[in-house]
Design a protein around this motif. Sequence first.
Motif, PDB file in Angstrom:
ATOM      1  N   SER A 284       0.798  -1.103   0.022  1.00 51.91           N
ATOM      2  CA  SER A 284      -0.205  -0.239   0.086  1.00 51.91           C
ATOM      3  C   SER A 284       0.859   1.151  -0.053  1.00 51.91           C
ATOM      4  N   ASP A 301      -3.262   8.039  -7.033  1.00 55.60           N
ATOM      5  CA  ASP A 301      -2.716   6.485  -7.069  1.00 55.60           C
ATOM      6  C   ASP A 301      -3.943   5.703  -8.157  1.00 55.60           C
ATOM      7  N   GLU A 302      -3.317   5.413  -9.321  1.00 51.53           N
ATOM      8  CA  GLU A 302      -4.185   4.745 -10.255  1.00 51.53           C
ATOM      9  C   GLU A 302      -3.407   3.379 -10.556  1.00 51.53           C
ATOM     10  N   GLU A 304      -2.990  -0.709  -9.918  1.00 56.80           N
ATOM     11  CA  GLU A 304      -3.917  -1.821  -9.363  1.00 56.80           C
ATOM     12  C   GLU A 304      -3.247  -3.067  -8.915  1.00 56.80           C
ATOM     13  N   LYS A 339     -11.636  -1.757 -12.137  1.00 54.41           N
ATOM     14  CA  LYS A 339     -11.465  -1.333 -10.813  1.00 54.41           C
ATOM     15  C   LYS A 339     -12.274  -1.725  -9.826  1.00 54.41           C
ATOM     16  N   ALA A 340     -13.571  -1.998 -10.376  1.00 52.67           N
ATOM     17  CA  ALA A 340     -14.347  -2.537  -9.500  1.00 52.67           C
ATOM     18  C   ALA A 340     -14.189  -3.873  -8.928  1.00 52.67           C
ATOM     19  N   HIS A 342     -11.009  -5.121  -8.808  1.00 53.27           N
ATOM     20  CA  HIS A 342      -9.714  -5.224  -7.811  1.00 53.27           C
ATOM     21  C   HIS A 342      -9.947  -4.526  -6.820  1.00 53.27           C
ATOM     22  N   TYR A 343     -10.656  -3.517  -6.539  1.00 54.84           N
ATOM     23  CA  TYR A 343     -10.968  -2.999  -5.210  1.00 54.84           C
ATOM     24  C   TYR A 343     -11.981  -3.971  -4.418  1.00 54.84           C
ATOM     25  N   GLY A 344     -12.861  -4.478  -5.021  1.00 54.37           N
ATOM     26  CA  GLY A 344     -13.784  -5.532  -4.477  1.00 54.37           C
ATOM     27  C   GLY A 344     -12.872  -6.579  -3.701  1.00 54.37           C
ATOM     28  N   ASN A 346      -9.743  -6.472  -3.178  1.00 56.76           N
ATOM     29  CA  ASN A 346      -8.926  -6.314  -2.132  1.00 56.76           C
ATOM     30  C   ASN A 346      -9.756  -6.148  -0.817  1.00 56.76           C
ATOM     31  N   ALA A 347     -10.815  -5.681  -0.735  1.00 62.23           N
ATOM     32  CA  ALA A 347     -11.638  -5.519   0.423  1.00 62.23           C
ATOM     33  C   ALA A 347     -12.180  -6.733   1.009  1.00 62.23           C
TER      34      ALA A 347
END
Length: 356
Positions: A284, A301-302, A304, A339-340, A342-344, A346-347
């Motif tokens: 991070s 920060d773009e 991934e 992004k959806a 990757h971010y999902g 990650n969470a």
Amino acid sequence: MKFIHIADVHWGMSPDSDKPWSKERYQDIRDTFAKAVSQAKSLEANCLFISGDLFHRQPLARDLKEVNYLFSTIPEVHVVIIAGNHDRIRSNSALLSFSWAPNVSYLMGKELESVYFKEINTEVYGFSYHTPEIPENRLDHLKVPNNGRIHVLLGHGGDANHIPFDKGAMANLDFSYIAMGHIHRPEILLENRMAFAGSLEPLDKTESGQHGMMVGEINEVTRMVTSLKFIPMAKLQYISLAVNVTTATTNTELAMKITQEIQNRGPENIFRFRIRGMRDPDISFDLEMLSTRFKIMEIIDESEPQYDFSALFAEHPSDMIGFYIQALQKPEMSPVEKKALHYGINALLRTTDERS
């Protein structure tokens, strides 16, 4: 006839008001303007043209006195000013009753007016803003008499709401030089017959590149511009850079890379970084400490996280992680869909909530 052409000084502005260097930028504007005025003397210019927005807002008496003092230090130079949309003429403006130094001509009228300087056979035309916008084309149809004088036009505009004009029509006007303001990026047009001086100092993060003034000369016999060049004057630049990362890039390595980029281009400048590429999911990036050392407007920060979705799905075939991958992953994905995903993931990998 030698001249200096500036515009969009915005005296009194404090750029980047939420940043610790804002007061410094406020002073930069004043200092660079004072330097431009002194250049009129050292370059032996006959005229200093200021094509609008000398002030950022309605000037107070103290602002007028400060600026007028600077003009009084170049008594041999004819200073001609028009008001732009920011410092437009109002019914209660201190400009209306202010006594300028003898070498200053402020063309404050709503309609075209001029001032003639006999010793250099030069007549300068212009009009000032009295409203925030002038959506009418009021420039490219102007006519001046064929009387053997050098004719110079000061204008402030160039977009739909601020005196739009047709460049082709402007080329047919009988002015030796057209000194424009309002557009903050310097640009020379019509084979040296017309130019936007640009803002003297960059005023926000969108104003990248060099900023300064135009310096030119008009032949007294042919009444044509014989030379015109842009001279950088600004104390700094806004610089936007992209920094690429890989799955091997660590937080420390990225901070060192950004620091080196800043040192190479000059730490006096203001920077905006975009971080791009695929990073290790366990990394991070935290670069807050760099903002205490340098003038960094923002770091976007773009990057991934590079997940192995096949391995993740094999490991989680029947829980929320597997269901999420199955629902979102497809051969062709838009940037938003990526992004959806990757971010999902990650969470989900970081939560201890029930996943099934």
